[in-house]
Design a protein around this motif. Structure first.
Motif, PDB file in Angstrom:
ATOM      1  N   TYR A  82      15.149  -2.595 -32.916  1.00 15.96           N
ATOM      2  CA  TYR A  82      16.377  -3.368 -32.734  1.00 15.96           C
ATOM      3  C   TYR A  82      16.526  -4.303 -33.927  1.00 15.96           C
ATOM      4  N   LEU A  83      17.691  -4.298 -34.544  1.00 15.99           N
ATOM      5  CA  LEU A  83      17.970  -5.265 -35.593  1.00 15.99           C
ATOM      6  C   LEU A  83      18.751  -6.432 -35.006  1.00 15.99           C
ATOM      7  N   VAL A  84      18.282  -7.642 -35.295  1.00 20.43           N
ATOM      8  CA  VAL A  84      18.921  -8.875 -34.845  1.00 20.43           C
ATOM      9  C   VAL A  84      19.489  -9.550 -36.077  1.00 20.43           C
ATOM     10  N   THR A  85      20.809  -9.706 -36.134  1.00 23.11           N
ATOM     11  CA  THR A  85      21.459 -10.189 -37.353  1.00 23.11           C
ATOM     12  C   THR A  85      22.203 -11.507 -37.194  1.00 23.11           C
ATOM     13  N   ALA A  86      22.540 -11.917 -35.979  1.00 22.57           N
ATOM     14  CA  ALA A  86      23.255 -13.176 -35.775  1.00 22.57           C
ATOM     15  C   ALA A  86      22.319 -14.360 -35.991  1.00 22.57           C
ATOM     16  N   SER A  87      22.803 -15.394 -36.644  1.00 23.89           N
ATOM     17  CA  SER A  87      21.983 -16.569 -36.912  1.00 23.89           C
ATOM     18  C   SER A  87      21.448 -17.192 -35.619  1.00 23.89           C
ATOM     19  N   GLU A  88      22.317 -17.348 -34.643  1.00 30.58           N
ATOM     20  CA  GLU A  88      21.912 -17.966 -33.380  1.00 30.58           C
ATOM     21  C   GLU A  88      20.793 -17.167 -32.722  1.00 30.58           C
ATOM     22  N   ALA A  89      20.905 -15.840 -32.722  1.00 31.88           N
ATOM     23  CA  ALA A  89      19.890 -14.996 -32.090  1.00 31.88           C
ATOM     24  C   ALA A  89      18.574 -15.044 -32.860  1.00 31.88           C
ATOM     25  N   CYS A  90      18.630 -15.044 -34.187  1.00 34.89           N
ATOM     26  CA  CYS A  90      17.411 -15.132 -34.987  1.00 34.89           C
ATOM     27  C   CYS A  90      16.687 -16.449 -34.721  1.00 34.89           C
ATOM     28  N   ARG A  91      17.440 -17.534 -34.621  1.00 32.70           N
ATOM     29  CA  ARG A  91      16.813 -18.835 -34.334  1.00 32.70           C
ATOM     30  C   ARG A  91      16.213 -18.851 -32.929  1.00 32.70           C
ATOM     31  N   ALA A  92      16.878 -18.235 -31.975  1.00 36.20           N
ATOM     32  CA  ALA A  92      16.348 -18.183 -30.607  1.00 36.20           C
ATOM     33  C   ALA A  92      14.997 -17.472 -30.571  1.00 36.20           C
ATOM     34  N   ILE A  93      14.867 -16.437 -31.379  1.00 36.61           N
ATOM     35  CA  ILE A  93      13.592 -15.713 -31.445  1.00 36.61           C
ATOM     36  C   ILE A  93      12.486 -16.633 -31.944  1.00 36.61           C
ATOM     37  N   GLU A  94      12.758 -17.381 -33.004  1.00 37.92           N
ATOM     38  CA  GLU A  94      11.711 -18.222 -33.580  1.00 37.92           C
ATOM     39  C   GLU A  94      11.381 -19.443 -32.728  1.00 37.92           C
ATOM     40  N   GLU A  95      12.264 -19.800 -31.832  1.00 37.55           N
ATOM     41  CA  GLU A  95      12.002 -20.948 -30.959  1.00 37.55           C
ATOM     42  C   GLU A  95      11.211 -20.566 -29.717  1.00 37.55           C
ATOM     43  N   ASP A  96      10.929 -19.283 -29.513  1.00 35.86           N
ATOM     44  CA  ASP A  96      10.263 -18.844 -28.279  1.00 35.86           C
ATOM     45  C   ASP A  96       9.202 -17.800 -28.620  1.00 35.86           C
ATOM     46  N   GLN A  97       8.067 -18.254 -29.146  1.00 39.18           N
ATOM     47  CA  GLN A  97       7.028 -17.303 -29.536  1.00 39.18           C
ATOM     48  C   GLN A  97       6.314 -16.701 -28.331  1.00 39.18           C
ATOM     49  N   GLU A  98       6.475 -17.291 -27.148  1.00 41.95           N
ATOM     50  CA  GLU A  98       5.868 -16.686 -25.966  1.00 41.95           C
ATOM     51  C   GLU A  98       6.589 -15.399 -25.569  1.00 41.95           C
ATOM     52  N   THR A  99       7.896 -15.346 -25.839  1.00 38.26           N
ATOM     53  CA  THR A  99       8.680 -14.145 -25.517  1.00 38.26           C
ATOM     54  C   THR A  99       8.797 -13.209 -26.712  1.00 38.26           C
ATOM     55  N   ARG A 109       9.223  -8.847 -35.049  1.00 35.92           N
ATOM     56  CA  ARG A 109       8.745  -9.496 -33.836  1.00 35.92           C
ATOM     57  C   ARG A 109       8.724  -8.451 -32.720  1.00 35.92           C
ATOM     58  N   GLU A 110       8.105  -8.804 -31.604  1.00 33.51           N
ATOM     59  CA  GLU A 110       8.032  -7.885 -30.464  1.00 33.51           C
ATOM     60  C   GLU A 110       8.154  -8.678 -29.171  1.00 33.51           C
ATOM     61  N   THR A 111       8.961  -8.176 -28.229  1.00 33.84           N
ATOM     62  CA  THR A 111       9.129  -8.883 -26.957  1.00 33.84           C
ATOM     63  C   THR A 111       7.890  -8.700 -26.090  1.00 33.84           C
ATOM     64  N   THR A 112       7.523  -9.772 -25.408  1.00 39.03           N
ATOM     65  CA  THR A 112       6.378  -9.714 -24.493  1.00 39.03           C
ATOM     66  C   THR A 112       6.811  -9.452 -23.052  1.00 39.03           C
ATOM     67  N   ARG A 113       8.113  -9.549 -22.811  1.00 39.17           N
ATOM     68  CA  ARG A 113       8.659  -9.331 -21.468  1.00 39.17           C
ATOM     69  C   ARG A 113      10.119  -8.907 -21.606  1.00 39.17           C
ATOM     70  N   ALA A 114      10.676  -8.401 -20.532  1.00 42.30           N
ATOM     71  CA  ALA A 114      12.104  -8.099 -20.543  1.00 42.30           C
ATOM     72  C   ALA A 114      12.882  -9.405 -20.697  1.00 42.30           C
ATOM     73  N   VAL A 115      13.909  -9.389 -21.544  1.00 43.54           N
ATOM     74  CA  VAL A 115      14.614 -10.618 -21.864  1.00 43.54           C
ATOM     75  C   VAL A 115      16.045 -10.294 -22.278  1.00 43.54           C
ATOM     76  N   THR A 116      16.917 -11.262 -22.096  1.00 37.01           N
ATOM     77  CA  THR A 116      18.286 -11.144 -22.593  1.00 37.01           C
ATOM     78  C   THR A 116      18.411 -11.970 -23.865  1.00 37.01           C
ATOM     79  N   LEU A 117      18.849 -11.327 -24.943  1.00 33.82           N
ATOM     80  CA  LEU A 117      19.020 -11.998 -26.222  1.00 33.82           C
ATOM     81  C   LEU A 117      20.448 -11.791 -26.689  1.00 33.82           C
ATOM     82  N   HIS A 118      21.178 -12.881 -26.849  1.00 30.70           N
ATOM     83  CA  HIS A 118      22.559 -12.818 -27.348  1.00 30.70           C
ATOM     84  C   HIS A 118      23.399 -11.870 -26.480  1.00 30.70           C
TER      85      HIS A 118
END
Length: 399
Positions: A45-62, A289-298
């Motif tokens: 999965y490619l994540v290209t939106a700024s908001e979504a990229c920042r959300a990824i870096e703010e949640d290293q548990e997910t 990055r890799e998800t550790t659980r099912a999650v909704t992103l953007h």
């Protein structure tokens, strides 16, 4: 307003060859139409939106940095898993070991004069090639970035060609998902050389510590295999980005003469040039990055174990984050970009790059060669999208 959860759209039109030539048209379409998308050609999965990229870096548990695939090849390439492919607390433990060396105060007090010495040395090489033959990448940017890294790491009796060869071998090994035997042969040879060097340096720095990254890693009490893996990580990741920041800056200013004239008249603007260059032509294009659980992103539902590509080069041109994002403009409103990542994995060397390149290497070029510009008589060459930069940049000036 909450965005409804949907399955990820499939971007089966994304062509890796197009990304290598020029990724930005693809990025524009992804950001506009499908900012979180499954890309079959890349198997992620490619994540290209700024908001979504920042959300990824703010949640290293997910969204874990300990990814499979490239994480396994990185460990194979470097002999152990370095800090880049770890989450906290393991990541923090290893990162803390080098933070003191890479803080602005230490960099300016101890390392800036060394960065200037290296830049002046290779500026003379550039001059000696002359305005009809000089290549900014070959003659200045690459050797300056390599020598700065040799010094920061405290490596002894190592040439810029050694470091470049090791860096390319480790990067190729990290990306060797197809298990190419020749890539592993080169990577193993580089490992053997660096391991032999560190076998001498580790006891030396235990007795005579200094300000280098290697000395700091040793003094931290980390196991030897983690010291060596993280030295190899710095070798693989610490050369290309500063090198490309030099060439990208000259390329950008050559195409924007009015802004170039303003900077030459007001050197206080060099910091803005550096920031805008790395936003506009990001040397680091994507990291995993890799998800550790099912999650909704953007608004998109992702399964556990989803392989992600965090495309910071696309995020840095997201119109929701930056006005007129495809324009180079040193006067744009200052907003945080993602050229060095963010969160706990913010690039450890970002201040070193700002000082070595933004404060020293690029301003020195123009102080000594104020009419330096790209040479339209000879071809230039760009390469890459995961890491992107100019591999050939002919330059000229009035002799």
């Amino acid at each position: 307003m909450t965005t409804p959860t949907t399955e990820a759209p499939i971007a089966d039109w994304v062509d890796p060859a197009d990304l290598m030539r020029d990724p930005y048209p693809t990025y524009r379409r992804l950001v506009r139409d499908m900012p979180v998308a499954w890309v079959p050609a890349l198997g992620r999965y490619l994540v290209t939106a700024s908001e979504a990229c920042r959300a990824i870096e703010e949640d290293q548990e997910t969204f874990s940095a300990a990814v499979r695939g490239s994480g396994a090849t990185m460990a194979r390439a470097m002999g152990a898993t370095p800090m880049l492919r770890k989450d906290d607390p393991d990541h923090a433990r290893e990162r803390t070991a080098i933070n003191t060396t890479l803080r602005p105060k230490s960099l300016r007090a101890h390392w800036a004069p060394i960065f200037e010495r290296n830049a002046r040395t290779h500026l003379e090489t550039l001059r000696s090639c002359g305005p009809d033959e000089a290549d900014l990448n070959r003659d200045y940017a690459a050797p300056v970035a390599s020598q700065n890294l040799i010094d920061l790491l405290g490596l002894r009796d190592v040439t810029v060609d050694d470091l470049r060869r090791w860096s390319h071998a480790f990067i190729a090994g990290t990306g060797n998902l197809l298990d190419d035997a020749e890539i592993w042969r080169r990577c193993d040879a580089a490992q053997d050389e660096v391991d032999a060097l560190l076998a001498e340096l580790i006891p030396f720095y235990r007795k005579a510590p200094d300000e280098s990254i290697t000395s700091a890693l040793i003094a931290s009490g980390l196991p030897v295999e983690q010291v060596t893996a993280n030295v190899k990580l710095v070798i693989s990741g610490g050369m290309n980005e500063p090198q490309h920041a030099v060439t990208n800056a000259v390329w950008a200013l050559s195409r924007h003469p009015a802004q170039r004239r303003r900077v030459l008249a007001d050197p206080s603007l060099w910091a803005k040039v550096f920031d805008e260059v790395v936003r506009w032509q990001s040397p680091i294009g994507m990291y995993p990055r890799e998800t550790t659980r099912a999650v909704t992103l953007h608004g998109v539902a992702l399964p556990a174990g989803a392989p992600l590509g965090v495309v910071v080069a696309a995020a840095n041109r997201d119109p929701d984050a930056f006005a007129r994002p495809d324009e180079f403009d040193i006067d744009r409103e200052r907003r945080p970009h993602l050229a060095f990542g963010s969160g706990v994995h913010l690039c450890a060397g970002h201040w070193a790059a700002r000082i070595a390149i933004g404060d020293v290497a690029v301003p020195l070029l123009y102080a000594e060669l104020p009419d330096l510009r790209t040479d339209p008589r000879r071809p230039e060459s760009w390469d890459g999208w995961v890491f992107r930069g100019l591999t050939e940049l002919p330059v000229t000036w009035h002799a």
